[in-house]
Write a protein that holds these residues in place. Structure first.
Motif, PDB file in Angstrom:
ATOM      1  N   ALA A   9       0.833  -1.208   0.000  1.00 14.18           N
ATOM      2  CA  ALA A   9       0.000   0.000   0.000  1.00 14.18           C
ATOM      3  C   ALA A   9       0.867   1.258   0.000  1.00 14.18           C
ATOM      4  CB  ALA A   9      -0.909   0.007   1.230  1.00 14.18           C
ATOM      5  N   HIS A  10       0.229   2.356  -0.348  1.00 13.41           N
ATOM      6  CA  HIS A  10       0.875   3.659  -0.208  1.00 13.41           C
ATOM      7  C   HIS A  10      -0.017   4.519   0.672  1.00 13.41           C
ATOM      8  CE1 HIS A  10      -1.694   5.821  -3.230  1.00 13.41           C
ATOM      9  NE2 HIS A  10      -1.836   4.602  -3.686  1.00 13.41           N
ATOM     10  N   CYS A  11       0.491   5.681   1.062  1.00 12.00           N
ATOM     11  CA  CYS A  11      -0.219   6.516   2.021  1.00 12.00           C
ATOM     12  C   CYS A  11      -0.186   7.967   1.579  1.00 12.00           C
ATOM     13  CB  CYS A  11       0.447   6.350   3.395  1.00 12.00           C
ATOM     14  SG  CYS A  11      -0.465   7.066   4.759  1.00 12.00           S
ATOM     15  N   ARG A  12      -1.306   8.635   1.717  1.00  4.21           N
ATOM     16  CA  ARG A  12      -1.403  10.080   1.509  1.00  4.21           C
ATOM     17  C   ARG A  12      -1.662  10.690   2.871  1.00  4.21           C
ATOM     18  NH1 ARG A  12       0.261  12.586  -2.502  1.00  4.21           N
ATOM     19  NH2 ARG A  12      -1.405  14.088  -2.415  1.00  4.21           N
ATOM     20  N   ALA A  13      -1.086  11.831   3.135  1.00  3.44           N
ATOM     21  CA  ALA A  13      -1.193  12.421   4.464  1.00  3.44           C
ATOM     22  C   ALA A  13      -1.509  13.904   4.384  1.00  3.44           C
ATOM     23  CB  ALA A  13       0.109  12.209   5.225  1.00  3.44           C
ATOM     24  N   GLY A  14      -2.110  14.379   5.435  1.00  2.00           N
ATOM     25  CA  GLY A  14      -2.366  15.803   5.583  1.00  2.00           C
ATOM     26  C   GLY A  14      -2.393  16.143   7.054  1.00  2.00           C
ATOM     27  N   LEU A  22      -4.249  10.186   7.669  1.00  2.00           N
ATOM     28  CA  LEU A  22      -3.412   9.260   6.936  1.00  2.00           C
ATOM     29  C   LEU A  22      -4.330   8.332   6.154  1.00  2.00           C
ATOM     30  CD1 LEU A  22      -1.010   8.317   9.876  1.00  2.00           C
ATOM     31  CD2 LEU A  22      -0.654  10.079   8.138  1.00  2.00           C
ATOM     32  N   SER A  23      -4.284   8.415   4.841  1.00  2.00           N
ATOM     33  CA  SER A  23      -5.104   7.558   3.991  1.00  2.00           C
ATOM     34  C   SER A  23      -4.217   6.463   3.424  1.00  2.00           C
ATOM     35  CB  SER A  23      -5.729   8.366   2.855  1.00  2.00           C
ATOM     36  OG  SER A  23      -6.564   9.367   3.389  1.00  2.00           O
ATOM     37  N   VAL A  24      -4.596   5.220   3.665  1.00  2.00           N
ATOM     38  CA  VAL A  24      -3.826   4.063   3.222  1.00  2.00           C
ATOM     39  C   VAL A  24      -4.576   3.405   2.070  1.00  2.00           C
ATOM     40  CG1 VAL A  24      -2.806   1.863   3.906  1.00  2.00           C
ATOM     41  CG2 VAL A  24      -2.910   3.758   5.548  1.00  2.00           C
ATOM     42  N   GLU A  55      -6.725  10.323  20.154  1.00  6.74           N
ATOM     43  CA  GLU A  55      -7.266   9.075  19.635  1.00  6.74           C
ATOM     44  C   GLU A  55      -7.006   8.915  18.139  1.00  6.74           C
ATOM     45  OE1 GLU A  55     -11.585   8.652  19.750  1.00  6.74           O
ATOM     46  OE2 GLU A  55     -11.769  10.823  19.752  1.00  6.74           O
ATOM     47  N   VAL A  56      -7.173   7.691  17.674  1.00  6.65           N
ATOM     48  CA  VAL A  56      -7.058   7.367  16.257  1.00  6.65           C
ATOM     49  C   VAL A  56      -8.394   6.793  15.817  1.00  6.65           C
ATOM     50  CG1 VAL A  56      -5.930   5.903  14.539  1.00  6.65           C
ATOM     51  CG2 VAL A  56      -4.582   6.916  16.381  1.00  6.65           C
ATOM     52  N   ALA A  66      -9.889   2.186   0.304  1.00  7.89           N
ATOM     53  CA  ALA A  66      -8.891   2.863   1.133  1.00  7.89           C
ATOM     54  C   ALA A  66      -9.360   2.884   2.578  1.00  7.89           C
ATOM     55  CB  ALA A  66      -8.676   4.288   0.639  1.00  7.89           C
ATOM     56  N   LEU A  67      -8.410   3.090   3.467  1.00  5.87           N
ATOM     57  CA  LEU A  67      -8.707   3.344   4.871  1.00  5.87           C
ATOM     58  C   LEU A  67      -8.171   4.724   5.204  1.00  5.87           C
ATOM     59  CD1 LEU A  67      -7.592  -0.016   6.555  1.00  5.87           C
ATOM     60  CD2 LEU A  67      -9.916   0.702   5.997  1.00  5.87           C
ATOM     61  N   GLN A  68      -8.944   5.482   5.964  1.00  9.74           N
ATOM     62  CA  GLN A  68      -8.457   6.783   6.398  1.00  9.74           C
ATOM     63  C   GLN A  68      -8.405   6.793   7.920  1.00  9.74           C
ATOM     64  OE1 GLN A  68     -10.693  10.591   6.153  1.00  9.74           O
ATOM     65  NE2 GLN A  68      -8.914  11.239   4.954  1.00  9.74           N
ATOM     66  N   PHE A  69      -7.263   7.231   8.446  1.00 13.66           N
ATOM     67  CA  PHE A  69      -7.071   7.335   9.884  1.00 13.66           C
ATOM     68  C   PHE A  69      -6.950   8.803  10.252  1.00 13.66           C
ATOM     69  CE2 PHE A  69      -5.627   3.203   8.636  1.00 13.66           C
ATOM     70  CZ  PHE A  69      -6.166   2.382   9.604  1.00 13.66           C
ATOM     71  N   VAL A  70      -7.728   9.210  11.227  1.00 12.88           N
ATOM     72  CA  VAL A  70      -7.664  10.571  11.742  1.00 12.88           C
ATOM     73  C   VAL A  70      -7.004  10.482  13.116  1.00 12.88           C
ATOM     74  CG1 VAL A  70      -8.985  12.605  12.437  1.00 12.88           C
ATOM     75  CG2 VAL A  70      -9.731  11.247  10.464  1.00 12.88           C
TER      76      VAL A  70
END
Length: 103
Positions: A9-14, A22-24, A55-56, A66-70
């Protein structure tokens, strides 16, 4: 067997304020099920524990897939005001991609 996250996978971040997203995204759609099963909010929190003070939350986006983690409580108030080194979203995504997952 195990696999490093960056292999599948790759990840996009902001980042904004003290929150990073973090979007995986898997390279191959069929690996999405493995990500859903193994890349839990608890595992992400454990991997980034040194940098994430809050928290995550995980959001599943199966149509992308995709999965997005905040991640909250990470930047001591924001990128431009933080004295912390290396806690920007891009650095966090690199640390996350080094995570070893069971295959």
């Amino acid at each position: 067997m195990s696999v490093r996250l960056h292999e599948i996978a790759h990840c996009r971040a902001g980042d904004k304020g003290d929150v990073a997203t973090l979007s995986v995204i898997p390279y191959v759609d069929t690996d999405y099920a493995l990500l859903v099963r193994e890349l839990t909010p608890q595992r992400v929190r454990w991997r980034l524990a040194r940098y994430v003070g809050g928290e995550v939350l995980r959001f599943e986006l199966p149509l992308l897939p995709a999965l997005q983690f905040v991640c909250t409580g990470i930047l001591d108030g924001g990128v431009t005001t933080s004295l912390a080194l290396d806690t920007h979203g891009k650095s966090l995504s690199s640390r996350l991609l080094a995570l070893e997952l069971p295959d």
